[in-house]
Design a protein around this motif. Structure first.
Motif, PDB file in Angstrom:
ATOM      1  N   THR A  40       0.987  -1.208  -0.119  1.00 52.62           N
ATOM      2  CA  THR A  40      -0.120  -0.041  -0.123  1.00 52.62           C
ATOM      3  C   THR A  40       0.846   1.288  -0.086  1.00 52.62           C
ATOM      4  OG1 THR A  40      -1.761  -1.069   1.289  1.00 52.62           O
ATOM      5  CG2 THR A  40      -1.810   1.157   1.364  1.00 52.62           C
ATOM      6  N   THR A  41       0.538   2.243  -0.907  1.00 46.66           N
ATOM      7  CA  THR A  41       1.190   3.314  -0.852  1.00 46.66           C
ATOM      8  C   THR A  41       0.605   4.543  -0.548  1.00 46.66           C
ATOM      9  OG1 THR A  41       2.472   2.578  -2.865  1.00 46.66           O
ATOM     10  CG2 THR A  41       2.571   4.978  -2.518  1.00 46.66           C
ATOM     11  N   ALA A  42       1.183   5.251   0.723  1.00 49.42           N
ATOM     12  CA  ALA A  42       0.404   6.515   1.070  1.00 49.42           C
ATOM     13  C   ALA A  42       0.993   7.831   0.417  1.00 49.42           C
ATOM     14  CB  ALA A  42       0.725   6.475   2.674  1.00 49.42           C
ATOM     15  N   ALA A  43       0.278   8.259  -0.704  1.00 48.12           N
ATOM     16  CA  ALA A  43       0.964   9.288  -1.369  1.00 48.12           C
ATOM     17  C   ALA A  43       0.933  10.534  -0.482  1.00 48.12           C
ATOM     18  CB  ALA A  43       0.378   9.476  -2.683  1.00 48.12           C
ATOM     19  N   VAL A  44       0.038  10.664  -0.044  1.00 48.88           N
ATOM     20  CA  VAL A  44      -0.425  12.131   0.654  1.00 48.88           C
ATOM     21  C   VAL A  44      -1.060  11.996   2.064  1.00 48.88           C
ATOM     22  CG1 VAL A  44      -1.576  14.332   0.947  1.00 48.88           C
ATOM     23  CG2 VAL A  44      -1.018  13.377  -1.316  1.00 48.88           C
ATOM     24  N   LEU A 231       8.904  32.840  -6.243  1.00 52.69           N
ATOM     25  CA  LEU A 231       7.327  32.985  -6.639  1.00 52.69           C
ATOM     26  C   LEU A 231       6.548  32.904  -5.366  1.00 52.69           C
ATOM     27  CD1 LEU A 231       7.408  30.473  -9.650  1.00 52.69           C
ATOM     28  CD2 LEU A 231       7.730  32.978  -9.716  1.00 52.69           C
ATOM     29  N   GLY A 232       6.651  32.243  -4.553  1.00 55.98           N
ATOM     30  CA  GLY A 232       5.603  31.972  -3.512  1.00 55.98           C
ATOM     31  C   GLY A 232       5.659  33.017  -2.313  1.00 55.98           C
ATOM     32  N   ASP A 233       4.321  33.473  -1.987  1.00 59.00           N
ATOM     33  CA  ASP A 233       3.846  34.248  -1.133  1.00 59.00           C
ATOM     34  C   ASP A 233       3.942  33.501   0.371  1.00 59.00           C
ATOM     35  OD1 ASP A 233       3.110  36.711  -2.318  1.00 59.00           O
ATOM     36  OD2 ASP A 233       1.360  35.360  -3.272  1.00 59.00           O
ATOM     37  N   ARG A 234       3.507  32.204   0.212  1.00 52.47           N
ATOM     38  CA  ARG A 234       3.782  31.357   1.127  1.00 52.47           C
ATOM     39  C   ARG A 234       4.368  29.925   0.493  1.00 52.47           C
ATOM     40  NH1 ARG A 234      -0.811  29.586   4.495  1.00 52.47           N
ATOM     41  NH2 ARG A 234      -2.046  30.219   2.856  1.00 52.47           N
ATOM     42  N   ILE A 235       5.038  29.205   1.292  1.00 55.58           N
ATOM     43  CA  ILE A 235       5.471  27.748   0.604  1.00 55.58           C
ATOM     44  C   ILE A 235       5.010  26.743   1.756  1.00 55.58           C
ATOM     45  CG2 ILE A 235       7.425  26.643   0.115  1.00 55.58           C
ATOM     46  CD1 ILE A 235       8.924  29.294  -0.264  1.00 55.58           C
ATOM     47  N   ALA A 236       4.741  25.410   1.094  1.00 52.85           N
ATOM     48  CA  ALA A 236       4.310  24.324   2.009  1.00 52.85           C
ATOM     49  C   ALA A 236       5.489  23.608   1.514  1.00 52.85           C
ATOM     50  CB  ALA A 236       2.887  23.924   1.750  1.00 52.85           C
ATOM     51  N   VAL A 237       6.118  22.879   2.512  1.00 50.46           N
ATOM     52  CA  VAL A 237       7.314  21.979   2.180  1.00 50.46           C
ATOM     53  C   VAL A 237       6.622  20.377   2.541  1.00 50.46           C
ATOM     54  CG1 VAL A 237       9.684  21.216   2.746  1.00 50.46           C
ATOM     55  CG2 VAL A 237       9.218  23.486   2.823  1.00 50.46           C
ATOM     56  N   MET A 238       6.934  19.710   1.652  1.00 52.06           N
ATOM     57  CA  MET A 238       6.480  18.294   1.681  1.00 52.06           C
ATOM     58  C   MET A 238       7.646  17.112   1.781  1.00 52.06           C
ATOM     59  SD  MET A 238       3.045  17.825  -0.569  1.00 52.06           S
ATOM     60  CE  MET A 238       2.455  16.405   0.275  1.00 52.06           C
ATOM     61  N   ARG A 239       7.190  16.252   2.710  1.00 52.73           N
ATOM     62  CA  ARG A 239       8.181  15.149   2.925  1.00 52.73           C
ATOM     63  C   ARG A 239       7.392  13.840   3.140  1.00 52.73           C
ATOM     64  NH1 ARG A 239      13.031  13.877   7.437  1.00 52.73           N
ATOM     65  NH2 ARG A 239      13.894  12.383   6.208  1.00 52.73           N
ATOM     66  N   ASP A 240       7.566  12.802   2.471  1.00 48.69           N
ATOM     67  CA  ASP A 240       7.135  11.496   2.485  1.00 48.69           C
ATOM     68  C   ASP A 240       5.699  11.701   2.800  1.00 48.69           C
ATOM     69  OD1 ASP A 240       9.500  10.406   2.340  1.00 48.69           O
ATOM     70  OD2 ASP A 240       9.886  10.113   4.486  1.00 48.69           O
ATOM     71  N   GLY A 241       4.863  12.630   1.760  1.00 50.48           N
ATOM     72  CA  GLY A 241       3.477  12.562   1.901  1.00 50.48           C
ATOM     73  C   GLY A 241       2.945  13.597   2.756  1.00 50.48           C
ATOM     74  N   ARG A 242       3.899  14.006   3.580  1.00 48.76           N
ATOM     75  CA  ARG A 242       3.314  15.130   4.905  1.00 48.76           C
ATOM     76  C   ARG A 242       3.937  16.214   4.379  1.00 48.76           C
ATOM     77  NH1 ARG A 242       1.135  12.444   9.427  1.00 48.76           N
ATOM     78  NH2 ARG A 242       1.644  10.226   9.496  1.00 48.76           N
ATOM     79  N   ILE A 243       2.990  17.288   4.927  1.00 40.50           N
ATOM     80  CA  ILE A 243       3.180  18.821   4.920  1.00 40.50           C
ATOM     81  C   ILE A 243       4.064  19.096   6.115  1.00 40.50           C
ATOM     82  CG2 ILE A 243       2.703  21.190   4.933  1.00 40.50           C
ATOM     83  CD1 ILE A 243       0.365  20.528   3.117  1.00 40.50           C
ATOM     84  N   VAL A 244       5.451  19.408   6.076  1.00 43.84           N
ATOM     85  CA  VAL A 244       6.280  19.617   7.337  1.00 43.84           C
ATOM     86  C   VAL A 244       6.341  21.020   7.818  1.00 43.84           C
ATOM     87  CG1 VAL A 244       7.407  17.346   6.796  1.00 43.84           C
ATOM     88  CG2 VAL A 244       8.494  19.483   6.004  1.00 43.84           C
ATOM     89  N   GLN A 245       6.117  21.982   6.995  1.00 41.26           N
ATOM     90  CA  GLN A 245       6.125  23.467   7.438  1.00 41.26           C
ATOM     91  C   GLN A 245       5.344  24.077   6.423  1.00 41.26           C
ATOM     92  OE1 GLN A 245      10.049  24.897   8.316  1.00 41.26           O
ATOM     93  NE2 GLN A 245       9.287  26.891   8.883  1.00 41.26           N
TER      94      GLN A 245
END
Length: 362
Positions: A40-44, A231-245
Motif C-alpha cells: 500500500t502506498t500512502a502518497a499524501v 514565486l511564493g507568497d507562502r510555501i508548503a514543504v512536503m516530505r514523504d507525503g506530509r506537509i512538514v512546514q
C-alpha cells in the motif's frame, strides 16, 4: 476576505484497503514504510492548508514527496481517500463527475509541465481551447485568446504552429490557455522545470509580472527551493507525503521546522530573500532609535541594509508607514546572517570574519 481554497486532512492511498490504511495512519499504528511493505502506498498523508485570494501558494518537495498527487486532488482529477477540498466554500469532494467537469472548465485551470499543446492547432487555437470546451462563440474565444497571448508576450504569433516556437514560447501558450478562461484558480504542476535555466527564469519573471496585473490565486508545484522562494507568497514543504512546514520564504529560511527543511535552505543566497522586517530586533532601546542616522522600511532588501550599515556607526532604524521606529538592525545582526551559515539559521552571534568583509564591500 474569505479563503479561496481549503484542503482539510487530505489523504491519498493507493493499493489494498486504502480506508483501513488511513485509519492506521491516523492512529499512528503504521508509518509509510510499513504500509509500502504491505503493498500500500500512502502518497499524501493528513495534508491541510488554506490559500487566500490573489496568493501564490507554492508546494515544494523532492520527487515522491506527494506534491503532484496533492495538486491533482485540488481539482478532482484524483479523488481523496479521505478529507475535503473546498473551493469558494464549495466541497469539491461531494460533487458529481459532471459538476466537477463544469468547475474545471470554468473556475480552475491547469498549466502542465510539458506544454500539452495540440500540434495540429495554431497558437491561437491552442490558447482558445478551454473556451471552446466551454462553448464560447468563435469570435469571442479568439478575442480572449489573443488578449491572453498578448499578456504572455506572444502578440504576433497567433497564426503560428507549436513546432515553430521555442520551449519557453510553448509554455507561454500553455499559460495563455489557462488565463484565457479567466479561471479563479490556476494550478501549475512543475510548469517551468522542463525549460532551460535562462528560459525558466524568464518564465518566472513573466509569472511575477502577470500576477501584479491579474491577482490570480495560484497553487504552484516545484522541487526547486530557489523557485519556490522567488514565486511564493507562502510555501508548503512536503516530505514523504506530509506537509512538514508552511510559511513565507523568510519564515522557512530563518525558522526551519526541522533538520530536513534546514537542509533545503543551507545553499540559498539569503541576501536575495531576507528583508529588514525579517532580521530586525524589535526591542528598541531609546539610544538606538535616537542615534540611528540610516533608516529602512520592513521591505528594504538585505543587500541594501548591508550598504546602509557599512555607512553608519549606529544600528539602522526600521520605520513603519507612519515613520515610527518598529525595530533596529545592528551591524552584528547582519553579520550573524551573512557569516556562519552552518549554525542554526537566525542566530546572530557569529564571530567577526566573512560577514564583516561583506559589509565592508557593501
Amino acid at each position: 476576505m474569505s479563503t479561496r481554497l481549503e484542503a482539510e486532512h487530505l489523504y491519498k492511498v493507493f493499493g489494498r484497503r486504502p480506508g483501513q490504511a488511513v485509519e492506521r495512519l491516523r492512529q499512528n499504528e503504521a508509518d509509510r514504510e510499513e504500509l509500502r511493505a504491505q503493498g500500500t502506498t500512502a502518497a499524501v498523508i493528513d495534508a491541510s492548508f488554506t490559500v487566500e485570494p490573489g496568493e501564490i501558494f507554492v508546494v515544494m518537495g523532492l520527487s515522491g514527496s506527494g506534491k503532484s498527487t496533492l495538486l491533482r486532488m485540488l481539482n478532482g482529477l484524483s479523488e481523496p481517500t479521505a478529507g475535503q477540498v473546498r473551493f469558494d466554500g464549495q466541497d469539491l469532494t461531494a460533487l458529481s463527475d459532471r459538476e466537477l467537469r463544469e468547475v474545471r472548465s470554468r473556475k480552475i485551470s491547469m498549466v502542465f509541465q510539458h506544454f500539452a499543446l495540440f500540434p495540429h492547432r495554431s497558437v491561437r487555437e491552442n490558447a482558445a481551447y478551454g473556451l471552446e470546451v466551454q462553448g464560447v462563440p468563435r469570435a469571442e474565444r479568439e478575442r480572449r485568446a489573443d488578449e491572453a497571448l498578448a499578456l504572455c508576450g506572444l502578440a504576433g504569433w497567433e497564426r503560428s504552429w507549436p513546432d515553430e516556437l521555442s520551449g519557453g514560447m510553448q509554455q507561454r501558450v500553455g499559460l495563455a490557455r489557462a488565463l484565457a478562461t479567466d479561471a479563479d484558480l490556476l494550478l501549475m504542476d512543475e510548469s517551468f522545470s522542463a525549460l532551460d535555466p535562462l528560459i525558466r527564469r524568464d518564465m518566472q519573471d513573466q509569472l511575477v509580472e502577470l500576477q501584479k496585473k491579474l491577482k490570480k490565486t495560484i497553487v504552484f508545484i516545484t522541487h526547486d527551493l530557489n523557485e519556490a522562494m522567488r514565486l511564493g507568497d507562502r510555501i508548503a514543504v512536503m516530505r514523504d507525503g506530509r506537509i512538514v512546514q508552511i510559511g513565507t520564504a523568510q519564515d522557512i529560511l530563518i525558522r526551519p521546522a526541522n533538520d530536513y527543511v534546514a537542509s533545503f535552505t543551507q545553499d540559498v543566497d539569503r541576501s536575495r530573500v531576507l528583508t529588514a522586517g525579517a532580521v530586525m530586533e524589535q526591542e528598541v532601546r531609546g539610544d538606538e532609535a535616537d542615534c540611528a542616522c540610516e533608516t529602512a522600511t520592513a521591505q528594504t532588501p538585505f543587500t541594501d541594509l548591508c550598504a546602509m550599515s557599512a555607512r553608519a556607526a549606529h544600528p539602522v532604524a526600521v520605520l513603519d508607514g507612519e515613520g515610527a521606529v518598529i525595530g533596529v538592525v545592528p551591524r552584528q545582526r547582519l553579520v550573524g546572517f551573512i557569516g556562519d551559515e552552518e549554525r542554526a539559521p537566525g542566530t546572530c552571534d557569529s564571530p567577526r570574519g566573512e560577514g564583516e568583509k561583506v559589509l565592508a564591500r557593501a
